[in-house]
Write a protein that holds these residues in place. Structure first.
Motif, PDB file in Angstrom:
ATOM      1  N   GLU A  53       5.067  -6.578   2.904  1.00  0.00           N
ATOM      2  CA  GLU A  53       6.090  -5.617   3.415  1.00  0.00           C
ATOM      3  C   GLU A  53       5.776  -4.435   3.431  1.00  0.00           C
ATOM      4  N   THR A  54       5.088  -4.038   2.266  1.00  0.00           N
ATOM      5  CA  THR A  54       4.598  -2.516   2.158  1.00  0.00           C
ATOM      6  C   THR A  54       3.549  -1.990   3.250  1.00  0.00           C
ATOM      7  N   ILE A  55       2.825  -3.088   3.680  1.00  0.00           N
ATOM      8  CA  ILE A  55       1.824  -2.500   4.575  1.00  0.00           C
ATOM      9  C   ILE A  55       2.463  -2.144   6.018  1.00  0.00           C
ATOM     10  N   ASP A  56       3.294  -3.253   6.226  1.00  0.00           N
ATOM     11  CA  ASP A  56       4.198  -3.196   7.492  1.00  0.00           C
ATOM     12  C   ASP A  56       5.152  -1.929   7.571  1.00  0.00           C
ATOM     13  N   PHE A  57       5.641  -1.651   6.629  1.00  0.00           N
ATOM     14  CA  PHE A  57       6.494  -0.381   6.293  1.00  0.00           C
ATOM     15  C   PHE A  57       5.908   0.926   6.527  1.00  0.00           C
ATOM     16  N   GLY A  58       4.633   0.994   5.931  1.00  0.00           N
ATOM     17  CA  GLY A  58       4.338   2.206   5.676  1.00  0.00           C
ATOM     18  C   GLY A  58       3.385   2.828   7.018  1.00  0.00           C
ATOM     19  N   GLU A  59       3.496   4.200   7.478  1.00  0.00           N
ATOM     20  CA  GLU A  59       2.609   4.437   8.494  1.00  0.00           C
ATOM     21  C   GLU A  59       1.407   5.072   7.804  1.00  0.00           C
ATOM     22  N   ILE A  60       1.528   5.475   6.396  1.00  0.00           N
ATOM     23  CA  ILE A  60       0.532   5.801   5.598  1.00  0.00           C
ATOM     24  C   ILE A  60       0.670   4.869   4.318  1.00  0.00           C
ATOM     25  N   ILE A  61      -0.443   4.186   3.983  1.00  0.00           N
ATOM     26  CA  ILE A  61      -0.435   3.243   2.780  1.00  0.00           C
ATOM     27  C   ILE A  61      -1.438   3.736   1.688  1.00  0.00           C
ATOM     28  N   ILE A  62      -0.655   3.786   0.461  1.00  0.00           N
ATOM     29  CA  ILE A  62      -1.442   4.610  -0.799  1.00  0.00           C
ATOM     30  C   ILE A  62      -1.950   3.402  -1.608  1.00  0.00           C
ATOM     31  N   LEU A  63      -3.263   3.406  -1.883  1.00  0.00           N
ATOM     32  CA  LEU A  63      -3.889   2.592  -2.941  1.00  0.00           C
ATOM     33  C   LEU A  63      -3.754   3.144  -4.104  1.00  0.00           C
ATOM     34  N   ALA A  64      -3.006   2.744  -5.008  1.00  0.00           N
ATOM     35  CA  ALA A  64      -2.871   3.350  -6.639  1.00  0.00           C
ATOM     36  C   ALA A  64      -3.097   1.894  -7.267  1.00  0.00           C
ATOM     37  N   ILE A  65      -4.016   1.603  -7.171  1.00  0.00           N
ATOM     38  CA  ILE A  65      -4.445   0.216  -8.137  1.00  0.00           C
ATOM     39  C   ILE A  65      -5.543   0.425  -8.748  1.00  0.00           C
ATOM     40  N   PRO A  66      -6.189  -0.551  -9.841  1.00  0.00           N
ATOM     41  CA  PRO A  66      -7.371  -0.244 -10.556  1.00  0.00           C
ATOM     42  C   PRO A  66      -8.346  -0.548  -9.308  1.00  0.00           C
ATOM     43  N   PHE A  67      -9.467   0.109  -9.334  1.00  0.00           N
ATOM     44  CA  PHE A  67     -10.592  -0.081  -8.291  1.00  0.00           C
ATOM     45  C   PHE A  67     -10.993  -1.491  -7.908  1.00  0.00           C
ATOM     46  N   HIS A  68     -11.237  -2.302  -9.115  1.00  0.00           N
ATOM     47  CA  HIS A  68     -11.723  -3.551  -8.936  1.00  0.00           C
ATOM     48  C   HIS A  68     -10.538  -4.595  -8.033  1.00  0.00           C
ATOM     49  N   ALA A  69      -9.520  -4.008  -7.901  1.00  0.00           N
ATOM     50  CA  ALA A  69      -8.292  -4.689  -7.368  1.00  0.00           C
ATOM     51  C   ALA A  69      -8.475  -4.785  -5.695  1.00  0.00           C
ATOM     52  N   TYR A  70      -9.370  -3.919  -5.516  1.00  0.00           N
ATOM     53  CA  TYR A  70      -9.564  -3.692  -4.015  1.00  0.00           C
ATOM     54  C   TYR A  70      -9.691  -4.896  -3.228  1.00  0.00           C
ATOM     55  N   THR A  71     -10.678  -6.063  -4.034  1.00  0.00           N
ATOM     56  CA  THR A  71     -10.994  -7.040  -3.108  1.00  0.00           C
ATOM     57  C   THR A  71      -9.973  -7.966  -2.988  1.00  0.00           C
TER      58      THR A  71
END
Ligand SMILES: NC(=O)c1ccc[n+]([C@@H]2O[C@H](COP(=O)([O-])OP(=O)(O)OC[C@H]3O[C@@H](n4cnc5c(N)ncnc54)[C@H](OP(=O)(O)O)[C@@H]3O)[C@@H](O)[C@H]2O)c1
Length: 206
Positions: A53-71
Motif C-alpha cells: 500500500e505504501t508503494i502504491d501511495f507514494g510518488e516518492i518512496i523512502i527506504l528507511a530500513i536496515p541495509f540488509h532488508a533490501y532483499t
C-alpha cells in the motif's frame, strides 16, 4: 507530494514527521504490518499501511530500513517506476558479512538499484544523524542552512527530491551519479558531519 516511507524506526519517524510538517502526505510501513503502527498517526499526521500500500501511495518512496532488508523489498517498486530515496547505510556489524562493498568499490545504493532493477534510486539523507535534523534545518553554530549531498543517475528524479529537501528547509549539493554516492558513505570525512552548502561544495568540487 505523496511520500511513502518503508521503515518506521528512527529515520522513518523523523523524516515522516518533518515531511508531514512541510504539508506533504505521508504513508509509513514496516515488516510487521500497519496494526503495529496504529499509534503513529497520533504522533504526526500520516497514514499507516502495508508495504505494498505504501508503494502504491507514494510518488516518492523512502527506504528507511536496515541495509540488509533490501532483499525483501517487493519488485513492484521498480515496475511502478517510483522515485526511491535510499537512506540506508551498510554496517557490517548489523547487516552481516554478506557484501564486501569496500572491495567491490561500489556504493551500497548501487547494490539496491541492481537488485530492484531500478534507475530511479536517489541517495540522500544517509550522511546525517537524525537527531541533527529533527529540530532544526540550520547549523547549530550559524544561521546557515544544513546542506546534504545527493546522488543519482536520473536528473529529473533528483530535481524532484531536491524540491522535497528544500521544502524541509534543507539545501543540497549534487554529487553526481549513484556511483558517486560512495563519496559520502560511512568512513568518508563528511559522513555525519554537518555542513552548509558552501563547505560541502568545497569538499566535493575543490
Ligand atoms: N538513525 C540515523 O540517524 C540514521 C541516519 C541516516 C541513515 N540511517 C540509516 O537508515 C536506515 C534506518 O535506520 P534507523 O535508525 O531508522 O533504523 P531502526 O530504528 O532500526 O528502524 C528500522 C525500521 O525498518 C523496519 N524494517 C526492518 N526490516 C524491514 C523490512 N524487511 N521491511 C520493511 N521494514 C523493515 C523496522 O521495523 P520492523 O522490524 O518492525 O519491520 C524499523 O521500523 C539504516 O540503514 C540506517 O543505517 C540512519
Amino acid at each position: 507530494m505523496k511520500i511513502g516511507i518503508i521503515g518506521a524506526g528512527i529515520v522513518g519517524k523523523t523524516l515522516g514527521k518533518l515531511i508531514a510538517k512541510a504539508n506533504h502526505q505521508v504513508m509509513i510501513s514496516n515488516s510487521r504490518g500497519p496494526q503495529s503502527l496504529f499509534s503513529l498517526p497520533y504522533y504526526f499526521p500520516c497514514e499507516v499501511g502495508s508495504i505494498d500500500e505504501t508503494i502504491d501511495f507514494g510518488e516518492i518512496i523512502i527506504l528507511a530500513i536496515p541495509f540488509h532488508a533490501y532483499t525483501s523489498l517487493p519488485k513492484n517498486l521498480s515496475t511502478q517506476h517510483k522515485i526511491i530515496i535510499d537512506v540506508t547505510n551498510f554496517y557490517k556489524e548489523r547487516d552481516g558479512d554478506i557484501y564486501n562493498i569496500d572491495e567491490n568499490n561500489i556504493s551500497s545504493s548501487e547494490i539496491i538499484a541492481k537488485h530492484l532493477n531500478s534507475t530511479h534510486i536517489i541517495k540522500t539523507f544517509n550522511a546525517i544523524k537524525m537527531q541533527d535534523l529533527e529540530n532544526n534545518s540550520f547549523l547549530p553554530t550559524s544561521s546557515k542552512k544544513i546542506a546534504l549531498p545527493i546522488a543519482g543517475d536520473n536528473q529529473i528524479d533528483k530535481e524532484r527530491v531536491i524540491i522535497l529537501l528544500n521544502d524541509l528547509g534543507l539545501e543540497t549539493v549534487d554529487v553526481g551519479s549513484l556511483a558517486q554516492g560512495k563519496r559520502f558513505e560511512r568512513g568518508t570525512p563528511i559522513y555525519c558531519i554537518l555542513h552548509d552548502k558552501e563547505s560541502l561544495e568545497n569538499y566535493f568540487y575543490k
